[in-house]
Design an enzyme around this catalytic site. Structure first.
Site, PDB file in Angstrom:
ATOM      1  N   LYS A 195       0.830  -1.310  -0.003  1.00  0.00           N
ATOM      2  CA  LYS A 195       0.043   0.152   0.134  1.00  0.00           C
ATOM      3  C   LYS A 195       0.693   1.177  -0.139  1.00  0.00           C
ATOM      4  O   LYS A 195       1.640   1.215   0.879  1.00  0.00           O
ATOM      5  CB  LYS A 195      -0.777  -0.099   1.308  1.00  0.00           C
ATOM      6  CG  LYS A 195      -2.035  -0.965   1.170  1.00  0.00           C
ATOM      7  CD  LYS A 195      -2.719  -0.929   2.362  1.00  0.00           C
ATOM      8  CE  LYS A 195      -4.055  -0.336   2.348  1.00  0.00           C
ATOM      9  NZ  LYS A 195      -4.893  -0.323   3.786  1.00  0.00           N
TER      10      LYS A 195
HETATM   11  C1  E4P Z   1      -7.990  -0.304   3.908  1.00  0.00           C
HETATM   12  O1  E4P Z   1      -7.280  -0.471   3.116  1.00  0.00           O
HETATM   13  C2  E4P Z   1      -8.023   0.956   4.756  1.00  0.00           C
HETATM   14  O2  E4P Z   1      -6.933   1.237   5.430  1.00  0.00           O
HETATM   15  C3  E4P Z   1      -9.372   0.701   5.762  1.00  0.00           C
HETATM   16  O3  E4P Z   1     -10.465   0.420   5.301  1.00  0.00           O
HETATM   17  C4  E4P Z   1      -9.652   2.047   6.477  1.00  0.00           C
HETATM   18  O4  E4P Z   1     -10.566   2.188   7.211  1.00  0.00           O
HETATM   19  P1  E4P Z   1     -10.963   3.246   8.487  1.00  0.00           P
HETATM   20  O5  E4P Z   1     -11.339   4.434   7.784  1.00  0.00           O
HETATM   21  O6  E4P Z   1     -12.222   2.332   9.265  1.00  0.00           O
HETATM   22  O7  E4P Z   1      -9.947   3.320   9.458  1.00  0.00           O
END
Ligand code: E4P
Length: 215
Positions: free
Chosen positions: A83
């Site tokens: 990521k």
């Molecule tokens: C996934 O890739 C993201 O990091 C995650 O869904 C973020 O979620 P949140 O907004 O609940 O922290």
């Protein structure tokens, strides 16, 4: 639609995997901070449970640092995806990693343009954060719908991961607009089969079964 689970907790991942509907996992620094032990070992264990893409995130802000971290994350297991946040430095990293054959998931995406640019740089996945957009009264699924349309118009191969999911309706809406993947927190994914009429129906069948002569 593919289902990923949005957690770094091994027990949650093992449980969801046992349901036969899991296609991958996403983590982020916040999710990994909740688990005990070395993060690389934890990611490796996750890869051994789920046969699909598993995302781990870089924290460097410069492209060189991102690429260095990404190579370490990719070396954990063949299924690892890296990521990268959508910034100019992130774009440089995505371009270099794509050339090396390392898969990327462009994260912290909040606009169709960010998603378009990430796809042009060659990212494998893009993650619009619907819940965080909804939180500020900016409908997140509208952004996902526009990304789906733009990617279709130009045949981009980048897959759209609907992230920051807060409730089951997000998943229905992601399906209606044609997103490729939802990454779903455990507390939401375990609710997906639930319906009060199903519970009521099971209860009634069990009560009626007591009245049936069995010998
Ligand atoms: C996934 O890739 C993201 O990091 C995650 O869904 C973020 O979620 P949140 O907004 O609940 O922290």
């Amino acid at each position: 639609m593919k289902f990923f689970i949005d957690t770094a907790n091994l027990e949650e991942i093992q449980e969801a995997e046992s349901w036969g509907i899991l296609d991958g996992v996403t983590t982020n620094p916040t999710l990994l901070s909740r688990e005990e032990g070395n993060y690389k070992e934890n990611l490796k264990k996750i890869c051994e449970v789920v046969d699909g893409p598993v995302s781990g995130e870089v924290v460097s802000l410069e492209a060189d640092g991102m690429v260095e971290e990404a190579r370490e994350i990719a070396a954990i297991h063949d299924n690892m995806v890296v990521k990268i946040p959508i910034t100019l430095e992130g774009l440089k990293a995505i371009k270099r990693l794509t050339a090396e054959g390392i898969k990327t998931n462009t994260t912290l995406v909040f606009s169709p343009l960010q998603a378009l640019i990430a796809a042009k740089a060659g990212t494998t996945f893009v993650s619009p954060f619907v819940g965080r957009m909804d939180d500020i009264q900016s409908p997140g699924m509208d952004v996902v719908e526009k990304i789906v349309k733009i990617y279709d118009n130009y045949d981009f191969e980048t897959e759209i991961i609907v992230a920051s999911i807060r409730n089951p309706i997000h998943i229905v809406d992601a399906g209606i607009v044609g997103a490729d993947i939802c990454t779903i927190p455990y507390k939401v994914i375990k609710k997906l089969v639930s319906h009060p009429k199903t519970d009521e129906g099971i209860e009634r069948f069990l009560q009626d079964w007591e009245k049936v002569e069995k010998q």
